[in-house]
Design a protein around this motif. Structure first.
Motif, PDB file in Angstrom:
ATOM      1  N   PHE A   1      28.209  46.612  14.482  1.00 36.05           N
ATOM      2  CA  PHE A   1      26.952  47.283  14.826  1.00 36.05           C
ATOM      3  C   PHE A   1      26.475  46.878  16.216  1.00 36.05           C
ATOM      4  O   PHE A   1      26.195  47.727  17.068  1.00 36.05           O
TER       5      PHE A   1
ATOM      6  N   GLN B   1      26.143  48.892  19.852  1.00 38.75           N
ATOM      7  CA  GLN B   1      24.870  48.974  20.577  1.00 38.75           C
ATOM      8  C   GLN B   1      25.003  48.378  21.978  1.00 38.75           C
ATOM      9  O   GLN B   1      24.490  48.923  22.942  1.00 38.75           O
TER      10      GLN B   1
ATOM     11  N   GLU C   1      19.910  44.416  12.048  1.00 40.91           N
ATOM     12  CA  GLU C   1      20.711  45.552  12.484  1.00 40.91           C
ATOM     13  C   GLU C   1      19.818  46.781  12.637  1.00 40.91           C
ATOM     14  O   GLU C   1      20.029  47.804  11.996  1.00 40.91           O
ATOM     15  N   ASN C   2      18.824  46.680  13.500  1.00 40.30           N
ATOM     16  CA  ASN C   2      17.933  47.797  13.808  1.00 40.30           C
ATOM     17  C   ASN C   2      18.479  48.538  15.015  1.00 40.30           C
ATOM     18  O   ASN C   2      18.885  47.924  15.996  1.00 40.30           O
ATOM     19  N   GLU C   3      18.469  49.857  14.945  1.00 35.00           N
ATOM     20  CA  GLU C   3      18.917  50.644  16.090  1.00 35.00           C
ATOM     21  C   GLU C   3      17.873  50.596  17.191  1.00 35.00           C
ATOM     22  O   GLU C   3      16.672  50.661  16.928  1.00 35.00           O
TER      23      GLU C   3
ATOM     24  N   GLY D   1      20.205  54.298  20.051  1.00 32.06           N
ATOM     25  CA  GLY D   1      20.764  53.635  18.876  1.00 32.06           C
ATOM     26  C   GLY D   1      21.647  54.503  18.000  1.00 32.06           C
ATOM     27  O   GLY D   1      22.510  54.003  17.300  1.00 32.06           O
ATOM     28  N   GLY D   2      21.440  55.798  18.036  1.00 30.70           N
ATOM     29  CA  GLY D   2      22.224  56.697  17.197  1.00 30.70           C
ATOM     30  C   GLY D   2      23.589  57.040  17.760  1.00 30.70           C
ATOM     31  O   GLY D   2      24.408  57.662  17.062  1.00 30.70           O
TER      32      GLY D   2
ATOM     33  N   ARG E   1      27.316  56.537  18.557  1.00 28.39           N
ATOM     34  CA  ARG E   1      28.406  55.724  17.999  1.00 28.39           C
ATOM     35  C   ARG E   1      29.642  55.885  18.871  1.00 28.39           C
ATOM     36  O   ARG E   1      30.229  56.960  18.935  1.00 28.39           O
TER      37      ARG E   1
END
Length: 95
Positions: free
Chosen positions: A31, A35, A82-84, A89-90, A92
Motif C-alpha cells: 500500500f 502511494q 493505510e489511509n489513502e 490515493g486512488g 494504483r
C-alpha cells in the motif's frame, strides 16, 4: 527492512522508494509503496513543469499541494495507517 521502515522510506524521493522496494517487506508494504511511487512521480512531473514559463505559477501551487500530500503519506506510514492520501490515493501503479 521491517514493514514500518519500508513504509516510511518509500516516501523519501524516488531513490528511497527504490531502496524500499528492493530491500523492504514488499508484500506487507504494498500500500505505502504504491502511494510513495504515485506521490514521488507526481512531484517529479510538477518539478519539471515549474520550468515552463507559461505554467510556472500553477505548477508551483500544485507542487506545494503535492508536498502537503507527501507529508500526509509519511505521517500515515509512521502511524502504521493505510489511509489513502487525498486526490492521488486512488491511483494504483503496483498490483
Amino acid at each position: 527492512m521491517d514493514k514500518k521502515t519500508t513504509d516510511v522510506v518509500a516516501y523519501f524521493t524516488i531513490f528511497g522508494w527504490i531502496a524500499a522496494y528492493a530491500t523492504g517487506d514488499r508484500e506487507a508494504s504494498r500500500f505505502h509503496l504504491n502511494q510513495g511511487l504515485v506521490i514521488n512521480l507526481t512531484l517529479i512531473v510538477l518539478t519539471i513543469l515549474t520550468r515552463i514559463p507559461l505554467i510556472r505559477i500553477i505548477a508551483g501551487i500544485l507542487e506545494f499541494v503535492a508536498v502537503m500530500l507527501w507529508i500526509m503519506g509519511i505521517l500515515y506510514a509512521v502511524r502504521e495507517q493505510e489511509n489513502e492520501i487525498p486526490l492521488l490515493g486512488g491511483i494504483r501503479l503496483l498490483n
